[in-house]
Structures are given as structure tokens and as C-alpha cells.
Design a protein around this motif. Sequence first.
Motif, PDB file in Angstrom:
ATOM      1  N   MET A   1       3.685  20.902  11.553  1.00 35.30           N
ATOM      2  CA  MET A   1       4.495  20.694  12.602  1.00 35.30           C
ATOM      3  C   MET A   1       5.277  19.788  12.569  1.00 35.30           C
ATOM      4  SD  MET A   1       4.148  21.733  16.782  1.00 35.30           S
ATOM      5  CE  MET A   1       3.251  20.171  16.814  1.00 35.30           C
ATOM      6  N   TYR A   2       5.034  18.683  12.775  1.00 39.76           N
ATOM      7  CA  TYR A   2       5.580  17.502  12.575  1.00 39.76           C
ATOM      8  C   TYR A   2       6.702  17.421  11.306  1.00 39.76           C
ATOM      9  CZ  TYR A   2       2.101  15.608  15.591  1.00 39.76           C
ATOM     10  OH  TYR A   2       1.171  15.447  16.680  1.00 39.76           O
ATOM     11  N   THR A   3       6.210  17.639  10.219  1.00 40.67           N
ATOM     12  CA  THR A   3       6.908  17.717   8.756  1.00 40.67           C
ATOM     13  C   THR A   3       8.115  18.855   9.290  1.00 40.67           C
ATOM     14  OG1 THR A   3       5.176  17.169   7.569  1.00 40.67           O
ATOM     15  CG2 THR A   3       6.813  18.173   6.595  1.00 40.67           C
ATOM     16  N   THR A   4       7.834  19.914   9.635  1.00 45.76           N
ATOM     17  CA  THR A   4       8.876  20.913   9.981  1.00 45.76           C
ATOM     18  C   THR A   4       9.851  20.524  10.798  1.00 45.76           C
ATOM     19  OG1 THR A   4       7.328  22.841   9.790  1.00 45.76           O
ATOM     20  CG2 THR A   4       9.234  23.233  10.577  1.00 45.76           C
ATOM     21  N   TYR A   5       9.484  19.925  11.884  1.00 49.85           N
ATOM     22  CA  TYR A   5      10.535  19.080  12.740  1.00 49.85           C
ATOM     23  C   TYR A   5      11.217  17.925  12.337  1.00 49.85           C
ATOM     24  CZ  TYR A   5       8.418  22.256  16.359  1.00 49.85           C
ATOM     25  OH  TYR A   5       8.065  23.149  16.896  1.00 49.85           O
ATOM     26  N   GLY A   6      10.597  17.193  11.270  1.00 51.31           N
ATOM     27  CA  GLY A   6      11.273  16.136  10.485  1.00 51.31           C
ATOM     28  C   GLY A   6      10.975  14.760  11.230  1.00 51.31           C
ATOM     29  N   GLY A   7      10.152  14.959  12.046  1.00 46.30           N
ATOM     30  CA  GLY A   7       9.654  13.601  12.504  1.00 46.30           C
ATOM     31  C   GLY A   7       8.767  14.042  13.853  1.00 46.30           C
TER      32      GLY A   7
ATOM     33  N   THR B   1       8.832   8.829   9.579  1.00 42.72           N
ATOM     34  CA  THR B   1       7.277   8.610  10.590  1.00 42.72           C
ATOM     35  C   THR B   1       5.961   8.806  10.037  1.00 42.72           C
ATOM     36  OG1 THR B   1       8.780   9.864  12.187  1.00 42.72           O
ATOM     37  CG2 THR B   1       6.534   9.769  12.691  1.00 42.72           C
ATOM     38  N   PRO B   2       5.284   7.946  10.032  1.00 43.05           N
ATOM     39  CA  PRO B   2       3.999   7.909   9.293  1.00 43.05           C
ATOM     40  C   PRO B   2       3.116   8.919   9.875  1.00 43.05           C
ATOM     41  CG  PRO B   2       4.149   5.625  10.291  1.00 43.05           C
ATOM     42  CD  PRO B   2       5.241   6.580  11.013  1.00 43.05           C
ATOM     43  N   LEU B   3       2.306   9.585   8.767  1.00 47.90           N
ATOM     44  CA  LEU B   3       1.738  10.772   9.061  1.00 47.90           C
ATOM     45  C   LEU B   3       0.040  10.538   8.907  1.00 47.90           C
ATOM     46  CD1 LEU B   3       2.620  13.765   9.544  1.00 47.90           C
ATOM     47  CD2 LEU B   3       2.303  14.308   7.352  1.00 47.90           C
ATOM     48  N   GLY B   4      -0.645  11.266   9.631  1.00 49.81           N
ATOM     49  CA  GLY B   4      -2.161  11.353   9.665  1.00 49.81           C
ATOM     50  C   GLY B   4      -2.907  10.951  10.620  1.00 49.81           C
TER      51      GLY B   4
ATOM     52  N   LEU C   1      -1.094  18.518   1.147  1.00 46.37           N
ATOM     53  CA  LEU C   1      -0.239  19.017   2.387  1.00 46.37           C
ATOM     54  C   LEU C   1       0.417  20.605   2.163  1.00 46.37           C
ATOM     55  CD1 LEU C   1       1.713  15.723   2.928  1.00 46.37           C
ATOM     56  CD2 LEU C   1       0.224  16.727   4.570  1.00 46.37           C
ATOM     57  N   ALA C   2       0.723  20.706   1.030  1.00 50.67           N
ATOM     58  CA  ALA C   2       1.298  21.924   0.776  1.00 50.67           C
ATOM     59  C   ALA C   2       0.282  23.255   0.940  1.00 50.67           C
ATOM     60  CB  ALA C   2       2.022  22.084  -0.620  1.00 50.67           C
ATOM     61  N   LEU C   3      -0.664  22.785   0.403  1.00 54.65           N
ATOM     62  CA  LEU C   3      -2.081  23.695   0.510  1.00 54.65           C
ATOM     63  C   LEU C   3      -2.492  23.991   2.074  1.00 54.65           C
ATOM     64  CD1 LEU C   3      -4.346  25.583  -0.944  1.00 54.65           C
ATOM     65  CD2 LEU C   3      -5.709  23.187  -0.701  1.00 54.65           C
ATOM     66  N   ALA C   4      -2.569  22.741   2.830  1.00 57.91           N
ATOM     67  CA  ALA C   4      -2.895  23.076   4.385  1.00 57.91           C
ATOM     68  C   ALA C   4      -1.738  23.642   5.012  1.00 57.91           C
ATOM     69  CB  ALA C   4      -3.113  21.690   4.744  1.00 57.91           C
ATOM     70  N   ALA C   5      -0.590  23.828   4.559  1.00 57.30           N
ATOM     71  CA  ALA C   5       0.528  24.427   5.349  1.00 57.30           C
ATOM     72  C   ALA C   5       0.730  25.888   4.656  1.00 57.30           C
ATOM     73  CB  ALA C   5       1.790  23.656   4.872  1.00 57.30           C
ATOM     74  N   THR C   6       0.091  26.261   3.760  1.00 60.09           N
ATOM     75  CA  THR C   6       0.256  27.789   3.277  1.00 60.09           C
ATOM     76  C   THR C   6      -0.870  28.560   3.940  1.00 60.09           C
ATOM     77  OG1 THR C   6       0.717  26.827   1.124  1.00 60.09           O
ATOM     78  CG2 THR C   6       0.323  29.101   1.389  1.00 60.09           C
ATOM     79  N   PRO C   7      -0.411  29.693   4.666  1.00 61.10           N
ATOM     80  CA  PRO C   7      -1.528  30.247   5.562  1.00 61.10           C
ATOM     81  C   PRO C   7      -2.589  31.105   4.692  1.00 61.10           C
ATOM     82  CG  PRO C   7       0.806  30.506   6.654  1.00 61.10           C
ATOM     83  CD  PRO C   7       0.829  29.708   5.111  1.00 61.10           C
TER      84      PRO C   7
ATOM     85  N   MET D   1       0.888  -1.102  -0.158  1.00 65.96           N
ATOM     86  CA  MET D   1      -0.063   0.063   0.079  1.00 65.96           C
ATOM     87  C   MET D   1       0.895   1.285  -0.009  1.00 65.96           C
ATOM     88  SD  MET D   1      -1.184   0.472   4.174  1.00 65.96           S
ATOM     89  CE  MET D   1      -0.184   1.051   5.308  1.00 65.96           C
ATOM     90  N   ARG D   2       0.264   2.308  -0.182  1.00 63.45           N
ATOM     91  CA  ARG D   2       1.034   3.762  -0.368  1.00 63.45           C
ATOM     92  C   ARG D   2       0.761   4.376   0.960  1.00 63.45           C
ATOM     93  NH1 ARG D   2      -1.775   6.559  -5.338  1.00 63.45           N
ATOM     94  NH2 ARG D   2      -3.347   5.448  -4.293  1.00 63.45           N
ATOM     95  N   SER D   3       1.604   5.002   1.572  1.00 63.37           N
ATOM     96  CA  SER D   3       1.923   5.628   2.951  1.00 63.37           C
ATOM     97  C   SER D   3       2.836   6.949   2.959  1.00 63.37           C
ATOM     98  CB  SER D   3       2.340   4.484   3.989  1.00 63.37           C
ATOM     99  OG  SER D   3       1.982   5.390   5.194  1.00 63.37           O
ATOM    100  N   VAL D   4       2.168   7.871   3.668  1.00 66.46           N
ATOM    101  CA  VAL D   4       2.926   9.360   3.551  1.00 66.46           C
ATOM    102  C   VAL D   4       3.604   9.176   4.961  1.00 66.46           C
ATOM    103  CG1 VAL D   4       2.881  11.805   3.859  1.00 66.46           C
ATOM    104  CG2 VAL D   4       1.137  10.690   2.367  1.00 66.46           C
ATOM    105  N   LEU D   5       5.200   9.314   4.531  1.00 69.59           N
ATOM    106  CA  LEU D   5       5.971   9.367   5.839  1.00 69.59           C
ATOM    107  C   LEU D   5       6.429  10.802   5.767  1.00 69.59           C
ATOM    108  CD1 LEU D   5       8.035   5.955   5.215  1.00 69.59           C
ATOM    109  CD2 LEU D   5       5.732   6.295   6.654  1.00 69.59           C
ATOM    110  N   VAL D   6       6.946  11.121   7.072  1.00 69.31           N
ATOM    111  CA  VAL D   6       8.042  12.256   7.342  1.00 69.31           C
ATOM    112  C   VAL D   6       8.981  11.762   7.230  1.00 69.31           C
ATOM    113  CG1 VAL D   6       8.665  14.294   8.747  1.00 69.31           C
ATOM    114  CG2 VAL D   6       6.202  13.447   8.534  1.00 69.31           C
ATOM    115  N   THR D   7      10.007  12.364   6.029  1.00 67.23           N
ATOM    116  CA  THR D   7      11.372  11.570   5.972  1.00 67.23           C
ATOM    117  C   THR D   7      12.483  12.459   6.372  1.00 67.23           C
ATOM    118  OG1 THR D   7      11.138  12.217   3.758  1.00 67.23           O
ATOM    119  CG2 THR D   7      10.554   9.826   4.390  1.00 67.23           C
ATOM    120  N   GLY D   8      12.340  13.792   6.516  1.00 67.14           N
ATOM    121  CA  GLY D   8      13.354  14.724   7.019  1.00 67.14           C
ATOM    122  C   GLY D   8      12.774  16.229   7.396  1.00 67.14           C
TER     123      GLY D   8
END
Length: 342
Positions: free
Chosen positions: A42-48, A56-59, A321-327, A1-8
Motif C-alpha cells: 500500500m505504501y509503495t502504491t501511494y508512493g510514500g 521513504t524507508p520501508l520494512g 516485494l513483487a511476490l508478496a504484492a501478487t494475490p 549499507m543497503r536500504s529499500v526506499l519507496v521512491t515514487g
Amino acid sequence: MRSVLVTGPGETTVVDVDAPTAGPRDVLVRVRACGICGSDHMYTTYGGIPPRQGATPLGHEPAGEVVEVGAEVEGVTVGDHVVINVMATVDGLLGSGGAQGALSEYVVLLDAKPGEQFRVVPPHVPFSVAALNEPMAVARHAVNRLDPAPEHRVAIFGAGPIGLGALLSLKRRGVAHVVVIDIVPNRLEKALALGADAVIDSRTEDVAARLIELHGRSTGIGLRGERSSTEGYIDAAGAPHVIRTVLGVAGKRAVLSVVAVHKAPVEIDLGGLLTTELDIRLSMGYPTEIFEVTDDIIDNWQKYAQIISDEIPFDRVQDALALAATPGQAEKVVVTFGGEND
């Protein structure tokens, strides 16, 4: 399956991983929708996400369809639609440092018990709306922490998803008068459509003066300056000026419930507040509210649907993810996995 991870730091990746399987005490859920939360950014910004290290799995705002039920699990059948208590998953918090994330095509609920890890919802509730269950539970907890009486008057700062969810919970509770404050006109229009008794555009209006106009003046020995009789305040914005505004206008024995995340310290003059006897309560998560709010979503899903600004298919999850992160670009983004009837 496909999964979104924070990788850095600042980096997410869609990867192919083994799909989970269900044992005799487990339930396998096909994710059909998952909201994107500010904490995902926030998790993505910190890298994990602590305590996990590395990818790290996201969602953590899922709704889905049951595709496999273990032989020892009762109260659920294949095909049921479910919402998930991501704070009760036994392999760590789902999408918040646990072994799984809901921005994946499947999740498995280990040692699954209805009413604890998941709840079945009627099929007439769209998956995208059911995915609001988790953030609406956050909003409901902020209202429960405020604990207003029906005759009270409440001001909500911030008309994003949590602020609007708090509005719906306050109205469900029968609170007499709710004012919503924001700087974005279309957010204020949405608040009115969802039942706000009044709105204040803090770009162009004096918030303190308007609250006094709407709710009257508070009186009491030693009160400094003009203060409102507003009994309750909810900070769903997380901006320092919100706290300063509340501290400057709150009257005798008002209550402030802070559900927003403040990223920097906020100075509070306790001496100046002494005569107000202001009660400040912090609100985090949803100790009891995750399925408490579900009934309201089932009964009023059309109202809750108005909170969603964008539905984006999983094939475009990076765009989501990019849309949600754009104020200022979106209010509530929900990622969908296939059509409602697939």
C-alpha cells in the motif's frame, strides 16, 4: 549499507546510505530478517508513507542481532537476538513513516530500553520466525479485542498470516472451538495443521449453514432468519462479503472483531441488526501485545514457522516485494539477511 526506499508511486529502490551508529543510550541492530506486510504494498502504491515526503524507508517486521550497545544501556549485550517494537521507535514509526526502515542492513534504536523498544529472544528461535512477532501482535490484539471466554466458539474469516496468528492466539487462550473460513484449499489445510477445529471452504460451502451446523442455532426474541450461536467472529480478510455474511448469520450478542483493512465502505443495516445486539469492535496495531505474543512464539516457534511460505535473501528483495504484492502467489514472505550463523 543497503536500504529499500519507496521512491515514487509503485516504485521501490535499493540505495546505498550511511549506516547508523549508536550513541551512549542507543542499540545498533543488524537486521537478520524482515517480513513483508500488505501495508508495504500500500505504501509503495501511494508512493510514500505520511507524514514523510519523498523517499521513504520501508520494512516494519524485523528481527535482528545486536552489534553495538551504548554505555548507558542495560539489559542487553552484543550478540543478543532481538525483536523490535516498531511503534515505539523514537524517530518515528520504523518502516511506516519514520526515519528508518527495517528492509535495511542495520537499524539503530535510540534511547533504547528493553521491554519498550526491543526484547531479547533465545537464539534457538530462527530469525525468520522471530520476524513474525510484529504481525502476530496485530493478530493477538484482534483476539484481545474480541475477548472470548474459554467456552466460546469463534469463526475466523481469512487464513492468511493474521488469521492464522489469531487462530494460534485463540488456542493459546484456550478457546473451545475455532472455525477458519477461506477460499484457498492449502490455506485451510494449514489452518487445520495449526489447530483449527474445523474449516469451511466458502467457494463450495454455505458458510452460514455450516456455522449453524457446527455451533448450533441462536434463539432470541425478534431474531430474523436462521442464526448461529457462534459467539465471536474475526474478519482477517477485508472483503465486503465477509461483513455481509457475519451480519446475516450472527446470533444474540455475538462480537465481531475487524482487524482487516477495508478499502471501500461497507453498508450496515443497523435496523435489521437491532435485535441481535451485535457488538462490532475495530482492531488496529498492538497497544500492549507486541511482546505479549513473544512468549508464545518462543514456546511454539515450529508452529509459527508454518505461517511462512517464502524466505528470500535480501539480494533479491525486489523479487520478494513483487511476490508478496501478487494475490494468490504467496502467504507470508520474509526477507533474510545472511545465513543464521553468519
